[in-house]
Design a protein around this motif. Sequence first.
Motif, PDB file in Angstrom:
ATOM      1  N   ASP A   1      11.688   2.297   0.253  1.00 32.70           N
ATOM      2  CA  ASP A   1      12.121   1.357   1.294  1.00 32.70           C
ATOM      3  C   ASP A   1      13.410   0.660   0.888  1.00 32.70           C
ATOM      4  OD1 ASP A   1      10.103   1.908   3.059  1.00 32.70           O
ATOM      5  OD2 ASP A   1       8.781   0.287   2.361  1.00 32.70           O
ATOM      6  N   LEU A   2      13.474   0.213  -0.354  1.00 33.82           N
ATOM      7  CA  LEU A   2      14.683  -0.462  -0.855  1.00 33.82           C
ATOM      8  C   LEU A   2      15.861   0.517  -0.915  1.00 33.82           C
ATOM      9  CD1 LEU A   2      13.016  -2.560  -3.698  1.00 33.82           C
ATOM     10  CD2 LEU A   2      14.083  -3.473  -1.630  1.00 33.82           C
ATOM     11  N   CYS A   3      15.581   1.748  -1.272  1.00 30.01           N
ATOM     12  CA  CYS A   3      16.646   2.766  -1.338  1.00 30.01           C
ATOM     13  C   CYS A   3      17.184   3.077   0.064  1.00 30.01           C
ATOM     14  CB  CYS A   3      16.116   4.045  -1.983  1.00 30.01           C
ATOM     15  SG  CYS A   3      15.726   3.892  -3.744  1.00 30.01           S
ATOM     16  N   ARG A   4      16.283   3.119   1.042  1.00 29.82           N
ATOM     17  CA  ARG A   4      16.726   3.396   2.422  1.00 29.82           C
ATOM     18  C   ARG A   4      17.662   2.305   2.931  1.00 29.82           C
ATOM     19  NH1 ARG A   4      10.961   4.194   3.162  1.00 29.82           N
ATOM     20  NH2 ARG A   4      10.446   6.404   2.910  1.00 29.82           N
ATOM     21  N   GLN A   5      17.361   1.042   2.563  1.00 31.66           N
ATOM     22  CA  GLN A   5      18.229  -0.070   2.972  1.00 31.66           C
ATOM     23  C   GLN A   5      19.630   0.095   2.387  1.00 31.66           C
ATOM     24  OE1 GLN A   5      16.373  -3.863   2.089  1.00 31.66           O
ATOM     25  NE2 GLN A   5      14.369  -3.175   2.854  1.00 31.66           N
ATOM     26  N   LYS A   6      19.690   0.590   1.126  1.00 37.00           N
ATOM     27  CA  LYS A   6      20.985   0.774   0.472  1.00 37.00           C
ATOM     28  C   LYS A   6      21.748   1.957   1.060  1.00 37.00           C
ATOM     29  CE  LYS A   6      23.383  -1.082  -2.946  1.00 37.00           C
ATOM     30  NZ  LYS A   6      23.700  -2.533  -2.981  1.00 37.00           N
ATOM     31  N   ALA A   7      21.003   2.931   1.562  1.00 36.41           N
ATOM     32  CA  ALA A   7      21.632   4.151   2.108  1.00 36.41           C
ATOM     33  C   ALA A   7      21.712   4.110   3.619  1.00 36.41           C
ATOM     34  CB  ALA A   7      20.834   5.367   1.663  1.00 36.41           C
ATOM     35  N   LEU A   8      21.691   2.936   4.192  1.00 36.27           N
ATOM     36  CA  LEU A   8      21.680   2.772   5.642  1.00 36.27           C
ATOM     37  C   LEU A   8      22.860   3.505   6.290  1.00 36.27           C
ATOM     38  CD1 LEU A   8      20.085   1.318   7.892  1.00 36.27           C
ATOM     39  CD2 LEU A   8      21.719  -0.585   7.677  1.00 36.27           C
ATOM     40  N   GLY A   9      22.561   4.321   7.341  1.00 37.42           N
ATOM     41  CA  GLY A   9      23.614   5.046   8.050  1.00 37.42           C
ATOM     42  C   GLY A   9      23.860   6.432   7.512  1.00 37.42           C
ATOM     43  N   HIS A  10      23.138   6.847   6.467  1.00 42.19           N
ATOM     44  CA  HIS A  10      23.336   8.184   5.879  1.00 42.19           C
ATOM     45  C   HIS A  10      22.052   9.000   6.000  1.00 42.19           C
ATOM     46  CE1 HIS A  10      27.234   7.290   3.920  1.00 42.19           C
ATOM     47  NE2 HIS A  10      26.721   6.061   3.744  1.00 42.19           N
ATOM     48  N   ASP A  11      22.238  10.304   6.133  1.00 40.64           N
ATOM     49  CA  ASP A  11      21.076  11.189   6.100  1.00 40.64           C
ATOM     50  C   ASP A  11      20.501  11.195   4.694  1.00 40.64           C
ATOM     51  OD1 ASP A  11      21.407  11.863   8.756  1.00 40.64           O
ATOM     52  OD2 ASP A  11      22.734  13.557   8.283  1.00 40.64           O
ATOM     53  N   CYS A  12      19.196  11.183   4.591  1.00 36.98           N
ATOM     54  CA  CYS A  12      18.558  11.058   3.267  1.00 36.98           C
ATOM     55  C   CYS A  12      17.529  12.166   3.027  1.00 36.98           C
ATOM     56  CB  CYS A  12      17.862   9.701   3.143  1.00 36.98           C
ATOM     57  SG  CYS A  12      18.975   8.291   3.278  1.00 36.98           S
ATOM     58  N   ARG A  13      17.389  12.496   1.763  1.00 37.83           N
ATOM     59  CA  ARG A  13      16.344  13.431   1.314  1.00 37.83           C
ATOM     60  C   ARG A  13      15.597  12.732   0.174  1.00 37.83           C
ATOM     61  NH1 ARG A  13      18.439  19.213  -0.317  1.00 37.83           N
ATOM     62  NH2 ARG A  13      19.064  19.119   1.885  1.00 37.83           N
ATOM     63  N   GLU A  14      14.277  12.701   0.260  1.00 38.73           N
ATOM     64  CA  GLU A  14      13.492  11.927  -0.700  1.00 38.73           C
ATOM     65  C   GLU A  14      12.872  12.815  -1.782  1.00 38.73           C
ATOM     66  OE1 GLU A  14      10.654   9.753   1.590  1.00 38.73           O
ATOM     67  OE2 GLU A  14      12.177   8.503   2.572  1.00 38.73           O
ATOM     68  N   TYR A  15      12.873  12.265  -3.011  1.00 32.49           N
ATOM     69  CA  TYR A  15      12.289  12.962  -4.153  1.00 32.49           C
ATOM     70  C   TYR A  15      11.335  11.991  -4.852  1.00 32.49           C
ATOM     71  CZ  TYR A  15      16.300  16.065  -3.417  1.00 32.49           C
ATOM     72  OH  TYR A  15      17.218  16.910  -2.864  1.00 32.49           O
ATOM     73  N   LYS A  16      10.070  12.412  -5.078  1.00 29.46           N
ATOM     74  CA  LYS A  16       9.056  11.518  -5.628  1.00 29.46           C
ATOM     75  C   LYS A  16       8.396  12.154  -6.860  1.00 29.46           C
ATOM     76  CE  LYS A  16       7.866  10.380  -0.833  1.00 29.46           C
ATOM     77  NZ  LYS A  16       6.775  10.376   0.154  1.00 29.46           N
ATOM     78  N   ASP A  17       8.333  11.357  -7.947  1.00 30.73           N
ATOM     79  CA  ASP A  17       7.610  11.775  -9.154  1.00 30.73           C
ATOM     80  C   ASP A  17       6.564  10.720  -9.470  1.00 30.73           C
ATOM     81  OD1 ASP A  17       8.584  14.269 -10.059  1.00 30.73           O
ATOM     82  OD2 ASP A  17      10.459  13.332 -10.686  1.00 30.73           O
ATOM     83  N   LYS A  18       5.304  11.036  -9.220  1.00 30.11           N
ATOM     84  CA  LYS A  18       4.233  10.085  -9.485  1.00 30.11           C
ATOM     85  C   LYS A  18       3.434  10.540 -10.707  1.00 30.11           C
ATOM     86  CE  LYS A  18       0.796   7.273  -7.143  1.00 30.11           C
ATOM     87  NZ  LYS A  18       0.160   6.915  -5.851  1.00 30.11           N
ATOM     88  N   GLY A  19       3.208   9.592 -11.636  1.00 27.68           N
ATOM     89  CA  GLY A  19       2.456   9.900 -12.850  1.00 27.68           C
ATOM     90  C   GLY A  19       3.298  10.499 -13.957  1.00 27.68           C
ATOM     91  N   PHE A  20       4.630  10.303 -13.909  1.00 27.26           N
ATOM     92  CA  PHE A  20       5.529  10.846 -14.941  1.00 27.26           C
ATOM     93  C   PHE A  20       6.272   9.715 -15.650  1.00 27.26           C
ATOM     94  CE2 PHE A  20       4.843  14.461 -12.198  1.00 27.26           C
ATOM     95  CZ  PHE A  20       4.741  15.524 -13.093  1.00 27.26           C
ATOM     96  N   SER A  21       6.364   9.829 -16.983  1.00 28.69           N
ATOM     97  CA  SER A  21       7.049   8.820 -17.789  1.00 28.69           C
ATOM     98  C   SER A  21       8.564   9.009 -17.704  1.00 28.69           C
ATOM     99  CB  SER A  21       6.602   8.933 -19.254  1.00 28.69           C
ATOM    100  OG  SER A  21       7.412   8.137 -20.084  1.00 28.69           O
TER     101      SER A  21
END
Length: 502
Positions: A23-43
């Motif tokens: 959500d915070l990243c989307r606010q910073k990238a407002l007006g641009h097309d975005c692609r999301e990458y998620k790593d859960k459970g990784f150090s």
Amino acid sequence: MYALYARQSVDNKESISIESQLDLCRQKALGHDCREYKDKGFSGKNTERPSFQEMMKDIRKGEIEAVVVYKLDRISRSVLDFSMILEELQKHNVDFISAMEAFDTTQPMGRAMIQISAVFAQFERETIQQRVTDAYYSRCKRQFYMGGRIPYGYKLEDYTIDGVKTSHYVENPDESEHVKLIYSLYADPQNSLGDIVRYLNEHGIKKRRGREWDTSRLSDILRNPVYVKADVDVYAFFSRSGTHINNSPQDFIGENGCYLYKGTKTSDNKRSHLEGKELVLAPHTGLVSSEIWLKCRIRCKNNRQSAQTCKGKNSWLTGKVKCGNCGYALTIAKSNTKMGRYFICSQKSATKGAGCHGTGGTIYATILEEYILCRIRERLHEFSSLKSGNAQKTNPKLNELKVQLANCEERIADLVKKIPKASDRTMKYINECLEQLDQEKCQLNEEILKLSDTPISDEFNVITKHAEQWETISFNDKQKVIDTLIDVIKIANGQITIDWKF
């Protein structure tokens, strides 16, 4: 296309969730097309994360123009890794933006922070290198096996030191006899390296994997202290050569071989150069007696010195005379005066006096040669007189005296190191101690010579004859005499010090 990256190592109430980060990243990238990458459970300790690696692949394909994260540590907790990632982003013209920090490479402040990050990355690299080096030499000093090629004549066997499992060398009977043969052949001055190579190859004695011998491989074996049964004479040899020895003289009992390491204060990796290297007694048993090993090692050293000095025919002392102030060699210069040749400090000459003030006076070659020749004749006469007496066949006190001599020389070296920082009052005590130690050293040398049971060899008789007929022998023979008798001649402030080899 902007890449929004989020990572969460542990799912708990205190850590920000992946969705909150995005959500915070989307606010910073407002007006641009975005692609999301998620790593859960990784150090964040490394970059081995599936979504992160997928994002990097897309960056390399040119599909991403900027990477946006919640905080810097979502990318990596390692400054070193982060710096490398930034380098790759810059390589592909990809901007980096942190939603909660001043990392935005589209702004001047962000670019400045990138530079600061690079500084910290360099600091971490150097710190890691130092830690690795310190750990390496700590293990070296404790006699641990440090890897590398197993020396010819040995095989590897499991071993335990202070409860820690390691390895050590044990004799390989199929090869060790060949090593002993090589040393015995080279100990005879009549045999050259080429002669030994021909002998080994003609008699079907091969290296490992059936390869033929060459002079380079033989030279490596003859210089390697891993083969010597190290006693106090070996300790004295390396001490005179400027090698840092990690064991006391009492530990050199004539049984163990030695490890020779590069050392932390030298960039020279050549086995032939010993100054600044580290010597450690190894846990394995040597193959060759110290007498034979030293004879071969000194011959190798003399061969190298002769090769270096064969070009200079101006004086048979070239290569042996050094400045007592800076340690650099004295070289021959010529003048139009009556004396003609004179010695000058090579460092003073190279730096025009800025690096060293020289020996403190003019050293005319003719006068120095006459003085050294006189000292050689005196030394040979003294040695011959001592040897002609009733020498005891064996004397257990001989090795004890050699240990005392090594300890005495070590104490002298320690005192000399303290001179630059000593006050006038301290210097008074240092001078008194040095004078007492010098007298003790002379007395020990005399007793050792008297107790030594080594007979006068044919080589010694030849040298004595050369000294008596000095004016008629060749220039090369004069150099051989000097190489055999003298280790180095140091001149400083009117004082001439000769380090003899016997």
